[in-house]
Design a protein around this motif. Structure first.
Motif, PDB file in Angstrom:
ATOM      1  N   LYS A  12     -11.311 -95.617 -58.498  1.00 48.91           N
ATOM      2  CA  LYS A  12     -11.916 -97.299 -58.096  1.00 48.91           C
ATOM      3  C   LYS A  12     -11.935 -97.251 -59.831  1.00 48.91           C
ATOM      4  CE  LYS A  12     -16.728 -98.654 -57.078  1.00 48.91           C
ATOM      5  NZ  LYS A  12     -16.624 -99.378 -56.257  1.00 48.91           N
ATOM      6  N   ARG A  13     -12.187 -96.663 -60.857  1.00 49.34           N
ATOM      7  CA  ARG A  13     -12.590 -96.694 -62.104  1.00 49.34           C
ATOM      8  C   ARG A  13     -11.849 -97.232 -62.191  1.00 49.34           C
ATOM      9  NH1 ARG A  13     -14.828-100.115 -65.639  1.00 49.34           N
ATOM     10  NH2 ARG A  13     -14.347 -99.151 -67.912  1.00 49.34           N
ATOM     11  N   ASP A  19     -10.894-100.664 -61.556  1.00 46.81           N
ATOM     12  CA  ASP A  19     -11.876-101.665 -61.898  1.00 46.81           C
ATOM     13  C   ASP A  19     -10.758-102.542 -63.817  1.00 46.81           C
ATOM     14  OD1 ASP A  19     -13.590-101.909 -60.614  1.00 46.81           O
ATOM     15  OD2 ASP A  19     -14.387-100.659 -60.615  1.00 46.81           O
ATOM     16  N   SER A  71     -10.060-106.017 -64.386  1.00 45.82           N
ATOM     17  CA  SER A  71     -10.879-106.912 -64.464  1.00 45.82           C
ATOM     18  C   SER A  71      -9.930-106.779 -66.523  1.00 45.82           C
ATOM     19  CB  SER A  71     -11.895-106.088 -65.320  1.00 45.82           C
ATOM     20  OG  SER A  71     -11.657-104.540 -66.493  1.00 45.82           O
ATOM     21  N   LEU A  93     -16.686-109.887 -66.039  1.00 43.37           N
ATOM     22  CA  LEU A  93     -15.415-108.831 -65.961  1.00 43.37           C
ATOM     23  C   LEU A  93     -15.843-108.045 -67.703  1.00 43.37           C
ATOM     24  CD1 LEU A  93     -13.378-111.762 -65.303  1.00 43.37           C
ATOM     25  CD2 LEU A  93     -13.399-109.515 -64.151  1.00 43.37           C
ATOM     26  N   VAL A 129     -17.323-104.867 -66.679  1.00 37.71           N
ATOM     27  CA  VAL A 129     -17.033-103.941 -65.750  1.00 37.71           C
ATOM     28  C   VAL A 129     -15.676-103.124 -67.105  1.00 37.71           C
ATOM     29  CG1 VAL A 129     -14.937-103.820 -63.945  1.00 37.71           C
ATOM     30  CG2 VAL A 129     -17.008-105.833 -63.695  1.00 37.71           C
ATOM     31  N   SER A 137     -18.976-102.293 -61.426  1.00 36.25           N
ATOM     32  CA  SER A 137     -17.939-102.156 -60.933  1.00 36.25           C
ATOM     33  C   SER A 137     -17.190-103.917 -60.608  1.00 36.25           C
ATOM     34  CB  SER A 137     -17.523-101.845 -59.872  1.00 36.25           C
ATOM     35  OG  SER A 137     -16.420-101.302 -58.756  1.00 36.25           O
ATOM     36  N   LEU A 138     -16.173-103.805 -60.272  1.00 40.53           N
ATOM     37  CA  LEU A 138     -15.811-105.214 -59.191  1.00 40.53           C
ATOM     38  C   LEU A 138     -16.513-104.938 -58.319  1.00 40.53           C
ATOM     39  CD1 LEU A 138     -11.805-105.727 -59.725  1.00 40.53           C
ATOM     40  CD2 LEU A 138     -13.860-106.930 -60.904  1.00 40.53           C
ATOM     41  N   GLY A 171     -22.419-104.149 -59.033  1.00 47.38           N
ATOM     42  CA  GLY A 171     -20.884-104.486 -58.647  1.00 47.38           C
ATOM     43  C   GLY A 171     -21.024-106.279 -58.934  1.00 47.38           C
ATOM     44  N   ASP A 183     -14.403-101.648 -50.546  1.00 44.88           N
ATOM     45  CA  ASP A 183     -13.930-102.096 -51.475  1.00 44.88           C
ATOM     46  C   ASP A 183     -13.020-103.176 -51.657  1.00 44.88           C
ATOM     47  OD1 ASP A 183     -15.983-100.938 -52.293  1.00 44.88           O
ATOM     48  OD2 ASP A 183     -15.116-100.431 -53.674  1.00 44.88           O
TER      49      ASP A 183
END
Length: 215
Positions: free
Chosen positions: A11-12, A15, A19, A102, A105, A111-112, A139, A173
């Motif tokens: 996930k990171r 992101d 972004s 953004l 992020v 996070s998004l 997010g 997500d």
């Protein structure tokens, strides 16, 4: 638990990549928006505000400014509906005011997808269950935006945020991103009924919690 930890690492990574690409993609649009704000409202271009983030850590959120700093004779800010400019109303209607997030992020502060970061002054108003929304990074998009945004009351928002924490996955997500994009295009839920934005959280959940505990 191990699988969830791996998914959080993915996930990171997503992101960071997304972004960075979105910043590059939307940089011409952000320059146009910044110019429009400068012409109609002057400086500052960006709105900065402390928010509560992951595990309760405080960070500074970045948005495009949509309101003036007009005050009454006592020096108090005028209501949101009086300070919201036509340019600001347009930016909010398409959620363009949130494009600078953004950078939050990219920095790892957001996070998004995740629960929306709320004001620091709300910290002591949460119930223990509501505080669980901070078990995931905040997010830009999230379960609340995907489900009605400011058309929902505070109780519904907290319930959705905690549900997201308990059921999170990369697939969830992805679905939230698609649903949020559709809501933004339809301009749904930009403001609460009778408000230019959203009424302040007054700890309604806390009062209800205390009522159940004492009754």
């Amino acid at each position: 638990m191990g699988s969830r930890r791996v998914q959080l690492v993915i996930k990171r990574a997503l992101d960071v990549v997304a972004s960075l690409l979105l910043i590059l993609l939307f940089s011409p649009l952000m320059l146009v928006i910044a110019l429009a704000i400068w012409i109609t409202m002057g400086r500052p271009i960006l709105f900065r505000q402390p928010r509560i983030g992951y595990r309760g850590r405080v960070f500074t959120i970045y948005k495009f400014r949509t309101m003036t700093e007009e005050r009454d004779e006592s020096g108090n800010l005028l209501p949101d509906e009086q300070r919201l400019t036509p340019v600001g109303r347009f930016l909010r209607s398409l959620t363009l005011d949130e494009l600078p997030e953004l950078f939050n992020v990219l920095k790892g502060e957001m996070s998004l997808v995740g629960p929306r970061p709320l004001l620091v002054e709300y910290r002591d108003l949460y119930t223990p269950e509501q505080w669980r929304r901070h078990e995931m990074p905040p997010g830009m998009a999230g379960p609340v935006l995907a489900s009605g945004r400011n058309l929902l009351d505070w109780e519904e928002k907290f319930r959705l945020d905690v549900w997201y924490v308990d059921h999170w996955s990369l697939w969830l997500d992805f679905k939230i991103l698609l649903r949020t994009a559709w809501k933004v295009l339809k301009r749904e839920g930009v403001s609460a009924r009778g408000h230019a934005t959203m009424p302040r959280f007054e700890g309604v959940g806390v009062k209800a919690h205390e009522g159940r505990r004492g009754g």
